[in-house]
Design an enzyme around this catalytic site. Sequence first.
Site, PDB file in Angstrom:
ATOM      1  CG  HIS A  57      -2.038   0.972   1.149  1.00 27.08           C
ATOM      2  ND1 HIS A  57      -3.079   0.847   0.269  1.00 27.08           N
ATOM      3  CD2 HIS A  57      -2.283   2.107   1.844  1.00 27.08           C
ATOM      4  CE1 HIS A  57      -3.920   1.853   0.419  1.00 27.08           C
ATOM      5  NE2 HIS A  57      -3.458   2.647   1.368  1.00 27.08           N
ATOM      6  CG  HIS A 104     -10.359   3.687   2.247  1.00 26.30           C
ATOM      7  ND1 HIS A 104     -10.911   4.010   3.449  1.00 26.30           N
ATOM      8  CD2 HIS A 104      -9.013   3.772   2.451  1.00 26.30           C
ATOM      9  CE1 HIS A 104      -9.975   4.295   4.330  1.00 26.30           C
ATOM     10  NE2 HIS A 104      -8.810   4.160   3.738  1.00 26.30           N
TER      11      HIS A 104
END
Length: 764
Positions: A57, A104
């Site tokens: 990430h 998300h």
Amino acid sequence: MVFLDNMKTEFADREGTLEEAVKLGLLKEEFELIKEKIGRTPTFTELAMFSGMWSEHCSYKNSILLLKKLYCESERLLASPGEENAGALRINDKYAVVFKIESHNHPSAIEPYQGAATGVGGIMRDVFTMGARPIATLNSLRFGMPDAARNRYLLRRVVKGIGDYGNSLGIACSGGELFFHNSYTKNPLVNAMTVGIAKVENLASSKASGIGNSVLYVGAKTGRDGIHGASFASKDLSESSAEERSAVQVGDPFLEKLVMEATLECIEKKLVIAVQDMGAAGLLSSSSEMSSSGDVGMDLFLEKVPARETGMLPFEFMLSESQERMLMVVKPENISKVREVFEKWELDSAEIGIITDRKKLRIFYNNETYADVPVHALTVNSQGAPRYTRESKKPNLKISEQIQIDDFEKAIENKDIDSLCSIIKEIISHPNLASRHPVYEQYDTDIGNMRVIGPGQNAGVYRLEDGKEALSMTTDGNGFYIALEPYKGAVHTVAEAYRNLASCGSMPLGITNCLNFANPYKPENYYFFKEAVTGMSDAAKEFKLPITGGNVSFYNESEDGPVLPTPTIGMVGLIENADKTLPAHLISEAQVFIIGNFHPSLNASQYVYIREKKSAGPLPEINVENEIKSAELIFEANNRELIASATDVSSGGIMTAVLEMIFYAKRRGENLGFSFCEKLFENRYFTQQKLNKDMFFFGESAHTYLVCVSLEKKEDFINLLKEKNLPYAYLGTSNSSEFLKLENMNLPLNDFYEAWLNGLAEYF
């Protein structure tokens, strides 16, 4: 705040172990690489820091080598990809547009309301830390089919989370997209985009500088929410993922509003050297990335960090992803001025560190040392984090399989009105094509009084506050296409976004992307990623549109398998005169033309997916040169005021596009009918390609628009088409009836409208 001496560091923390490294998501060889980079075994705090910054990430370790090849050239470019919090392009000498899209996905799968809400909050902060005031948000959403209870729950809660956060923050939602496919059942995709406006002179940087300058923590207090959120987003979802709710952040939009206003005020007053949001990996990512990009060091004193919980450990302070927090670098003489601004907005601020010349990130807590790490070892842009090229293996894609459907053609030939009406209602009421009003009516689309066109049409359009210009914006993705031909599908995706902007009279300026793919360690998954990224970059180069940045989200799969590979394109454009914005609705006493190189295909179409629950290739033909040629015709016709409205032909084909133009007019209070041309099937669009009727009406095509022209301007418009040598056909005429006339059949528009309007509403 004073410098600490250079005496040998004695750590208060114990050494980390290989077993802990693996549990934190690091590979064995990465643990050895850490030891090599710092010259010793890391402390546990340092190990936790590397696990955050070297997570997929934060580090982009399996994608960065490909991303560095993305096309990004433009005279308007003000911020290179990856160098700042968001992309920035010059609008004119005074203003810049700042924009970015991020995912998300994993948090939304576990806690959909907070996952979606904090996704909106995070992307807002990326934009206003650049000194830009957000003017609009967009979203791109994917779920499993909503007839399943769990999927309906995720859909409702995600939409509510997006709406509640954006509405409370006071930022209009300008549009987005929503699609359903059962591959997204356990792993929904929630991509959020924000567009902001900044004065060019006020653009802020995230690069720390100035030895001896102070590091200020501003905004909300730190808690234990979101710890290891970056690592959580860097692995596959499984049944045990539900136990990781602590990795999901909790947002407060009212607090974010205060943080935004205070931050923008400090930037405008030139009180800030550098500023960055504490997003993924929290204080750790902001401190290390700001230091690394500025080629300086930073000492942090964690006992000075405002905390809302007691007994927090150093690694928890560093990795917490509590929302609504910022890190600033400020000259000592401006500290009191910055703190006064934040006190005015009733926000915490604290001096927690100092910029040093050591090029190390050093972490102290209660006068004891917990970490002493070279800043360049932590971050991706300094090539400290590992960079991988994964194995790519083309899966066995049966893209040559042809799907034969003759129901629609048979219904036309036999003049079977009931069968034809049933087919049309089935298509336009499907959740993938039905009206999105149950979604966007939960969003504030009007705040700020800048809206020209809100959600529901081709693109959102918002006027600049003190100028005649307007910005257009859209998000587009097509996992159905990418799953069959990832390179060509990515070109189609960029082109679809381009058409959405062009159809409202806007000249596209630039691209941001959100790349949603599965586990990159599986060669078949990486094949889709590599091909799609290459196709996207090649298309951007042909369109001459810079890719200013974005987000990669890997590991979008569960025990049931991967999601459809879904790169999302966010695109912004400029309309020089907002008063010339083109709507997408039908007008009275007008004719509709189809323009462009129309080459429809049913394969991979929504028509086939809806009716047959399958999808196969090859994809429709696409040629970027033809795309540009069609768009330029729209621009010139609009500038000459020859056309009244336009829309592109995409999902659902011509029939869906025509009906939507009628429905958009009806939503405005205008009840119009439409008659297809009686000699339509004698036109060259048929005779040259030998198209059957279901392919003509429901096939999907690139380079193609429907254009509405008033009767008095028809001849001038046709002359322009001939001048530009652009293929076209007369499609039909608007009227005051309540019917869609096709050959000798009068089809009931009110029935179609109700089907379209209520197709998605039943799931809310």
